[in-house]
Structure formats: structure tokens, C-alpha cells
Write a protein that holds these residues in place. Sequence first.
Motif, PDB file in Angstrom:
ATOM      1  N   TYR A 187       0.838  -1.217   0.049  1.00  0.00           N
ATOM      2  CA  TYR A 187       0.003   0.111  -0.040  1.00  0.00           C
ATOM      3  C   TYR A 187       0.769   1.174  -0.136  1.00  0.00           C
ATOM      4  O   TYR A 187       2.006   1.403   0.756  1.00  0.00           O
ATOM      5  CB  TYR A 187      -0.768   0.097   1.259  1.00  0.00           C
TER       6      TYR A 187
ATOM      7  N   THR B 158      -0.892   4.521   0.035  1.00  0.00           N
ATOM      8  CA  THR B 158      -1.815   5.543   0.321  1.00  0.00           C
ATOM      9  C   THR B 158      -2.959   5.093   1.089  1.00  0.00           C
ATOM     10  O   THR B 158      -3.447   3.917   1.017  1.00  0.00           O
ATOM     11  CB  THR B 158      -2.422   6.461  -0.926  1.00  0.00           C
ATOM     12  N   LEU B 159      -3.523   5.909   1.924  1.00  0.00           N
ATOM     13  CA  LEU B 159      -4.870   5.630   2.852  1.00  0.00           C
ATOM     14  C   LEU B 159      -5.509   6.958   2.527  1.00  0.00           C
ATOM     15  O   LEU B 159      -5.077   7.939   3.016  1.00  0.00           O
ATOM     16  CB  LEU B 159      -4.015   5.501   4.294  1.00  0.00           C
ATOM     17  N   GLU B 160      -6.707   6.507   2.151  1.00  0.00           N
ATOM     18  CA  GLU B 160      -7.810   7.746   2.164  1.00  0.00           C
ATOM     19  C   GLU B 160      -8.681   7.488   3.141  1.00  0.00           C
ATOM     20  O   GLU B 160      -9.233   6.382   3.465  1.00  0.00           O
ATOM     21  CB  GLU B 160      -8.452   7.694   0.933  1.00  0.00           C
ATOM     22  N   ALA B 161      -9.371   8.633   3.778  1.00  0.00           N
ATOM     23  CA  ALA B 161     -10.455   8.505   4.893  1.00  0.00           C
ATOM     24  C   ALA B 161     -11.365   9.652   4.576  1.00  0.00           C
ATOM     25  O   ALA B 161     -10.910  10.801   4.458  1.00  0.00           O
ATOM     26  CB  ALA B 161      -9.826   8.772   6.326  1.00  0.00           C
ATOM     27  N   LYS B 162     -12.644   9.753   4.394  1.00  0.00           N
ATOM     28  CA  LYS B 162     -13.685  10.566   4.317  1.00  0.00           C
ATOM     29  C   LYS B 162     -14.191  11.193   5.758  1.00  0.00           C
ATOM     30  O   LYS B 162     -14.462  10.279   6.442  1.00  0.00           O
ATOM     31  CB  LYS B 162     -14.919  10.081   3.466  1.00  0.00           C
ATOM     32  N   THR B 163     -13.788  12.277   5.913  1.00  0.00           N
ATOM     33  CA  THR B 163     -14.154  12.961   7.299  1.00  0.00           C
ATOM     34  C   THR B 163     -14.811  14.121   6.745  1.00  0.00           C
ATOM     35  O   THR B 163     -14.918  14.863   5.877  1.00  0.00           O
ATOM     36  CB  THR B 163     -13.064  13.232   8.285  1.00  0.00           C
TER      37      THR B 163
END
Length: 301
Positions: A266, A268-273
Motif C-alpha cells: 500500500y 496511500t490511505l484515504e479517509a472521508k471525514t
Amino acid sequence: PLVTDRSGHGNHAILRGSPKITRQDDGTVAVDLAGSLGDYIEIPDHPSLRVREGVSGLVWANLNRLPIAGEADRNPILVKGPSIGWGANYLARMLVKRSGGTFGAGVCYDTSEHYWESKAKAPLGQWAQYAMSFDARQGGGNYIDAKQVGEIAPLDEYSEFRNWEGHPIFIGYSRLGNIVKELKRPRNFAHFVGQVSQVRFYTTGLSVEDLRTIHAQPGKPGPQAEKMAVWLDFAEIRTEGRHETPWRRPADFQPRFRADQQRWSYATLEAKTRIPPGTALNARIEVSDNGDTVKGAKNIA
């Protein structure tokens, strides 16, 4: 944000969504749940909420409107359990129905529902104290401003309340319908549009005299204080805190063989906030390959 519980049991409430905090003309602090469908109040379950002989709920609220087309046919005021209806899926509930705008209440025992309605309409656009009280051996009723508007008979000798351990108390919100096993909750929901200024939950049935005393002196503990498990008045709201999530595996990463583990990498790491204006968030993202040892971390402000 956490609303401080004044009962002494530590049953602090979580403000979900982004409700507005308002101060009324008399100085009372209220939570406005009309901002969006995601605004509601949640009190996590705790052993102090178990009932055996009786239960009472009191909510000071201003209901702005009844449900409109496309919404569930009820305004949930207070609900303890996974669902407000369609079976014995709650311990206690108070609601206002769209049909007639009447105020109803109920309890569940064993695998049965003990629900009662009244002919009294909720006063739209006006503050009122909504209450329900039930004693297993004496029966119960529901009240608006300490005036009884409905009643129900007691349970039989061998019945026991269904406490629904592990499920929270919801104010202004409830799940609705049959419980889906995979989700462990119903798919649908109902909500309340209006303001709330005080919430109380008792592990006993309150008498009419008790309710009148509490209504006349809302700022004092009042009678049966030793049986009061929740007391929220929204004057004390904690706006700082810490939350730690459990370890979570990426949804699309389920290696069956060691070769799959070696092949995946991996970047990248995406998070919706959604962080409302006027708030700040300091986060620490940690990664691990075994759920125990931290292999890497990154701080985000």
C-alpha cells in the motif's frame, strides 16, 4: 461532544451529527435537532440502566413538526433498544405519531409489546415535558406537563422487562423495523425535528405526584433521585475528548496465501471525514501487520 450526566452514574450522552446549541429566553440551554437527519442524542448502554420493577422517561422538548411524506410515521422522543417498533424490540419508548399527532408510549417484556396511545396531541411549536412511567405491578401512563393523557394495565406476575442489554438510549432518533441479522439492527430509521433541553431516565415507575414535583422544579433532583440513572440538562457539554478505533483491515485486502501478502503493497490511505467549522482534530494514523505491533504512524492536524 459529551453531555455530562448529573445523576452520578456516568451515563454521559453523545451528541451525534452537528446539532446547534441554543440558549432560551429563560436561560435554559437546548440542543436543536433540526439541523439534519443525522442529529440525535445517544446514551451508551450501562448496567445502571437495567430495570426490574419499573421504568420512567422524561424529556423536555419542543416538537417543530410532524413527519412529512417519505418519512417514518412517528417522531421518536426516547427509545431504549434496537428498534422503535415492529415487535418487542425495545425496553421503553415515547413517540408522537403523524396520524393525529398523538403522544404514545410503551414497554416490552418477555417477547411481547405493551404499547398504549393517548388522544392527546403534542403541542407543536411549544415546549412541553413529555413523560412515561410504568410499574410492572401497578401499570403506567404517559404525561404531558405532568398531566396524564394515557394509561395501561400492569404486567402479569411472571413477566420480566426486556432490557436489551448492549443497546443505547436514543433521544430524537430510532431505528425502525425488523432486525436484520447481518446488520444486527434494522435498515430504516425515524427522527425527531425540534429542540431538547433536559432528559431523565429512572429505573422505577414515578407517581403522578413525583412528576408534578419534577415539572415544577426542573432544576432540582426531585423525588426518587436514587433511582435516577440519567439526568442531562445540556448546560455542561464537553467539547474535548479522545477516541481510539479498533484495528481495521483494509476492505479489499483479505490474503489467503503468503504469496498474496508479499505481493500487496500500500502507498496511500484515504479517509472521508467531515469536521464542522470551529472545531479541531488531531489524529494519529497507525499501521500494523499483526494488530499488535505498530509498524508505522503519521500525525495529522
